[in-house]
Design an enzyme around this catalytic site. Structure first.
Site, PDB file in Angstrom:
ATOM      1  N   ASP A   1     -80.956 -12.065 -64.178  1.00  0.00           N
ATOM      2  CA  ASP A   1     -81.745 -10.865 -63.990  1.00  0.00           C
ATOM      3  C   ASP A   1     -81.908 -10.198 -65.355  1.00  0.00           C
ATOM      4  O   ASP A   1     -81.063 -10.362 -66.232  1.00  0.00           O
ATOM      5  CB  ASP A   1     -81.021  -9.928 -63.017  1.00  0.00           C
ATOM      6  CG  ASP A   1     -81.823  -8.683 -62.701  1.00  0.00           C
ATOM      7  OD1 ASP A   1     -83.041  -8.801 -62.529  1.00  0.00           O
ATOM      8  OD2 ASP A   1     -81.219  -7.601 -62.639  1.00  0.00           O
TER       9      ASP A   1
ATOM     10  N   ASP B   1     -77.532  -7.792 -60.395  1.00  0.00           N
ATOM     11  CA  ASP B   1     -76.760  -6.589 -60.101  1.00  0.00           C
ATOM     12  C   ASP B   1     -77.279  -5.806 -58.911  1.00  0.00           C
ATOM     13  O   ASP B   1     -76.635  -4.877 -58.451  1.00  0.00           O
ATOM     14  CB  ASP B   1     -76.724  -5.663 -61.324  1.00  0.00           C
ATOM     15  CG  ASP B   1     -78.119  -5.278 -61.804  1.00  0.00           C
ATOM     16  OD1 ASP B   1     -79.109  -5.710 -61.178  1.00  0.00           O
ATOM     17  OD2 ASP B   1     -78.222  -4.551 -62.811  1.00  0.00           O
TER      18      ASP B   1
ATOM     19  N   ASP C   1     -80.915  -9.122 -55.616  1.00  0.00           N
ATOM     20  CA  ASP C   1     -80.372 -10.355 -56.183  1.00  0.00           C
ATOM     21  C   ASP C   1     -79.420 -11.072 -55.225  1.00  0.00           C
ATOM     22  O   ASP C   1     -79.092 -12.238 -55.442  1.00  0.00           O
ATOM     23  CB  ASP C   1     -79.612 -10.054 -57.482  1.00  0.00           C
ATOM     24  CG  ASP C   1     -80.508  -9.450 -58.546  1.00  0.00           C
ATOM     25  OD1 ASP C   1     -81.617  -9.958 -58.733  1.00  0.00           O
ATOM     26  OD2 ASP C   1     -80.100  -8.457 -59.172  1.00  0.00           O
TER      27      ASP C   1
END
Length: 924
Positions: free
Chosen positions: A343, A657, A661
């Protein structure tokens, strides 16, 4: 009173319907939105809907009962053989052997049960993520209720600081901004509006919706509940996590393949042993005893325990390097990763908006430093030169005024938290404007004291600007304006030059500068001012319509972590691809990817979520493998990207996070969550948590993972030759019609007690320093490579000769079979000691090889000291094995004299030469 249930529509369509149609579908009435907002649902209808729809909470599927998880630990091929062998031993009356065998099985099961992670933690954390209170209108009254009591059709009132309790279609907004980063990956709050949007609008761009679990950072709004519980976007993610069960790791897959192969070999050899004995006329019971002894000898009973200990030590070492492992196999799996999907926001980047470029007075400047730290400088950066020099804004009036406008036309504050971290109270974009001023000693509190605000116009999406009226002195006031270039440039007639003189504005040149900044992925804000008489103390939109003076542009971005850039480079040198998967804009993501070198010197291939939607399944898999950046993607697409990479045999580590996700984290071979900034959902779905939220820690964890795998291979290379030598010995004895040189219970001693004592120290072996210079292991490669098999076979043959030779010699010269068996075992252990030293780094470390510092060498000596402890422990146990009367009774052994001990040591010495050849065959 309407009582019909709302028509169930996919949640992706609520943003596309006209407002009145949404109300008709959800509430069952065609009343106006303003009337509905004033009254809300009738209380009687609320009760009916609570019965119909249930509570607004996520429903988790039942976890596997503890007793079932324990029983599943016995579901291993090799353990089946041991359990059957123990049962048959008990049936034949050999209770001593049966109890020992069953104890081995039970110990392995207990170890596995203790290490297994709790099931479905992610779903429970998701349920907590939407538990909050909500302010609603019901029956004409404004009420505060637990969010679990919300029903579709409720009217929810939102204000700054609120957590959105359900999925809402917004009916009215006033400067409403919502932080949706945990759901979409968008790094800045989203400005909300009303009205319908096209059906294909991506999740992150649905400005007329507010989603459960996001936070209101500014303004107010009113929304209609269109989805609760599992029907929300967060609920859909919950469903994705439930569907994506925990995959087997490469290590567990390889051990299962290895176990099945060994199972077939063991059963074949046992059957051959039994059949050959019967053909030779030997008794069925004796041959069954031999077959069981062979099966027990071939099974590496100590290997599961050694694997667990090795992984546990890897866990401890990773914890020291800021990586907490939740599931043991993830230690090794990370070491075999071929792709890391990361990410962007908060993982590769600081998650702190930072001004990096300024254009003011006809000049370009760049800003050093990252995040909310005031450390940094403003440098002059000519377009035709790489040279850059620090500047003093006091000598550059245009630059100073541009910075002053950013600090004064600003409603955000930075607050120091108890842990020493800075917290943004307001908009991260405005925080960046405060920090860039602090870098040149422009403190916002002091500025507000010197130039107090008289009035302001807050930012509204309709106008795309914010304005502040400040007192400059007793005779003049000034309007400072910040906003989009589109909104401000048409209102400006003049601009400040470098000497703070007014000149006619050159719009085309300013647009070129803005495009230059935007191509770097920067978010560009324009600044303007208007000096007004001191008599004006109120501010209206009409005051902003014309007569503004353009001050400049400031470009900002959430910058990459410098240590993450180095970590990406290290991962690439280790043959690991790094891909960025984010909910942010393509241009921004591509700019960050270029700064981080994700293309590894090649042009960066970027895809948007909309691009991925158009691809066929095969094209999607190709894009997943070829692309380096995937931007504006939704949770389902993140999950599909991980699956697409796995379909091509990649071992995928996924970092993240946010709630968005979580499904991909659970699907990945290794899910990595951020410990500080990560949501509880992400942490619960992950296999590993970074305590410092630093991508660079992944590099350290990969190195430790590779070290763990190397140590596991050393353990296998050490344990299996003993099993091979024992099996060959028993098989040859049957074929020759001789007494067994080693009994089943003695085999268990060697395979469990001696093997574990001597093999566990290999788990402490330090890294060689070459782990990150090698490419990842081939995911399709077998656990036992041809080179490793050659090593095992060579050492097995030597062990077989050693056991059989010393047994035959002592048995024929003394006639004492217990003594012969004891000396055969002791000679084997002596040879094992030399072989262990050849596998370990202890001798090279003692000799001081390599370019390690004194401190590093001391640490490596401490690690290799485990080998000395293991050897000392093994020698002590072997002395008890043969010299203690109780053990003589239990294991059918005999005491040895000093001369006999010396003979065992002497015949074990040739292992040194065998080890040299083995190391050449398989240089680990």
């Amino acid at each position: 009173m309407p009582s019909s249930a709302p028509i169930t529509l996919p949640s992706t369509q609520w943003h596309a319907l006209p407002e009145q149609e949404v109300i008709q579908q959800v509430v069952g009435t065609s009343g106006s939105s303003s009337l509905l907002a004033e009254t809300g649902l009738p209380l009687s209808l609320v009760a009916e809907r609570q019965e119909q729809y249930g509570p607004n909470e996520l429903k988790a599927k039942a976890a596997t009962p503890a007793w079932m998880r324990f029983l599943l630990q016995f579901n291993q091929s090799l353990l089946y053989i041991l359990m059957v062998a123990g049962t048959i031993k008990a049936f034949l009356g050999s209770w001593r052997n049966a109890i020992v065998i069953w104890a081995v099985v039970l110990i392995n099961a207990i170890i596995g049960y203790i290490q297994e992670a709790k099931a479905e933690e992610a779903i429970s954390a998701l349920a907590q993520s939407v538990t909050t209170e909500a302010t609603v209108m019901r029956g004409g009254q404004k009420l505060k209720i637990p969010s679990r009591e919300l029903v579709p059709g409720d009217i929810v009132l939102l204000a700054s600081g609120d957590k959105v309790p359900a999925d809402l279609r917004l009916l009215s907004v006033r400067n409403l901004q919502v932080d949706e980063s945990a759901l979409t990956g968008e790094s800045v709050p989203v400005e909300k509006q009303t009205g319908s949007l096209p059906e294909d609008t991506p999740l992150a761009d649905r400005q007329n919706m507010a989603y459960a679990g996001s936070f209101v950072t500014f303004g107010q709004g009113t929304g209609l509940v269109v989805a609760i519980g599992n029907e929300t976007q967060t609920g859909r993610i919950s469903g994705l996590i439930e569907k994506g069960g925990s995959l087997e790791t490469p290590l567990t897959r390889k051990f299962e393949q290895f176990s099945l192969m060994l199972l077939r070999i063991i059963l074949t050899l046992a059957a051959v042993t039994f059949a050959v004995g019967l053909v030779q006329g030997q008794g069925a019971v004796a041959m069954f005893e031999a077959a069981v002894a062979l099966a027990v000898s071939a099974i590496p009973e100590g290997l599961p325990a050694v694997v667990t200990v090795t992984l546990a030590i890897g866990v401890s070492r990773m914890a020291q390097r800021h990586a907490i492992i939740r599931k043991l196999p993830a230690v090794e799996t990370l070491g075999s990763a071929t792709v890391i999907c990361s990410d962007k926001t908060g993982t590769l980047t600081e998650n702190q908006m930072t001004v990096q470029a300024i254009y003011a007075g006809g000049e370009r400047f760049r800003v050093t430093g990252t995040g909310y730290s005031p450390q940094g400088q403003i440098l002059r950066s000519p377009a035709d030169s790489e040279a850059a020099a620090p500047v003093d804004p006091q000598a550059l009036p245009a630059l100073k005024t541009c910075l002053l406008a950013g600090s004064l036309c600003n409603d955000t504050r930075l607050k120091l938290k108890d842990n020493g971290q800075l917290e943004v109270v307001g908009d991260p974009t405005e925080a960046a404007l405060i920090v860039v001023g602090q870098k040149v000693n422009m403190e916002v509190e002091e500025l507000h004291r010197r130039y107090p605000r008289l009035d302001s116009i807050p930012f509204e999406s309709e106008f795309q600007y914010m304005a502040s009226l400040n007192r400059l002195g007793p005779d003049e006031h000034c309007i400072y304006v910040k906003g989009s270039l589109e909104a401000l440039l048409s209102r400006c007639q003049t601009e400040l030059d470098a000497q703070r003189e007014l000149r006619p504005i050159e719009g085309e040149r300013i647009w070129q500068q803005a495009d230059h900044l935007a191509r770097q992925g920067l978010r560009v804000l324009a600044f303007a001012q208007k000096v007004v008489p001191s008599s004006q103390e109120k501010l209206e939109h009409a005051d902003i319509e014309s007569g503004l003076t353009f001050l400049g542009l400031q470009g900002m971005i959430d910058p990459p972590r410098q240590e993450a850039i180095a970590a990406v480079r290290s991962c690439q040198s280790a043959g690991i691809q790094v891909k960025m998967i984010t909910g942010d804009h393509v241009l921004t993501a591509q700019a960050i990817a270029e700064q981080m070198g994700l293309g590894a010197g090649q042009a960066i291939q970027a895809y948007s979520g909309r691009d991925l939607e158009q691809f066929s399944p095969e094209e999607f898999v190709d894009a997943a493998n070829q692309g380096s950046v995937f931007a504006r993607v939704i949770p389902e697409q993140k999950l599909r990207l991980v699956e697409a990479l796995q379909s091509r045999g990649q071992i995928v580590a996924m970092t993240g996070d946010g709630v968005n996700d979580a499904p991909a984290l659970k699907q990945a071979d290794v899910g990595i969550a951020m410990g500080r900034g990560g949501t509880e959902v992400a942490k619960a779905a992950a296999d590993m948590i970074l305590t410092d939220d630093n991508f660079a820690s992944i590099e350290a964890a990969v190195e430790e993972g590779r070290t763990v795998y190397n140590n596991l291979l050393k353990a296998i290379a050490f344990i299996l030759p003993v099993n091979g030598g024992e099996s060959m010995t028993i098989l040859l004895s049957v074929l020759l019609g001789r007494e067994l040189p080693i009994l089943a219970i003695q085999v268990l001693w060697l395979n469990m007690i001696n093997s574990i004592t001597m093999t566990v120290p290999l788990s402490f072996e330090p890294n060689t320093g070459r782990e990150m210079l090698r490419p990842p292991r081939d995911p399709k490669a077998n656990l036992l490579s041809p080179r490793l098999l050659q090593r095992i076979l060579l050492v097995s043959v030597f062990n077989w000769i050693l056991i059989f030779g010393i047994f035959e010699y002592i048995e024929q010269t003394t006639g004492n079979i217990d003594l012969a068996r004891t000396m055969a075992i002791q000679a084997l252990v002596m040879g094992r000691i030399f072989y262990l030293l050849s596998l370990s780094q202890a001798i090279p470390t003692l000799l001081g090889r390599g370019r390690a510092s004194q401190l590093e060498r001391h640490e490596r000596l401490m690690d290799t000291a485990a080998i000395a402890i293991g050897i000392g422990g093994a020698i002590l146990l072997q002395i008890l094995f043969s010299q203690w009367g109780l053990f003589n009774i239990i294991f059918d052994t005999a005491p040895l004299s000093w001369e006999q001990w010396s003979l065992c040591l002497l015949v074990g010495l040739p292992m040194i030469f065998v080890s040299v050849v083995a190391n050449r065959l398989d240089p680990n």
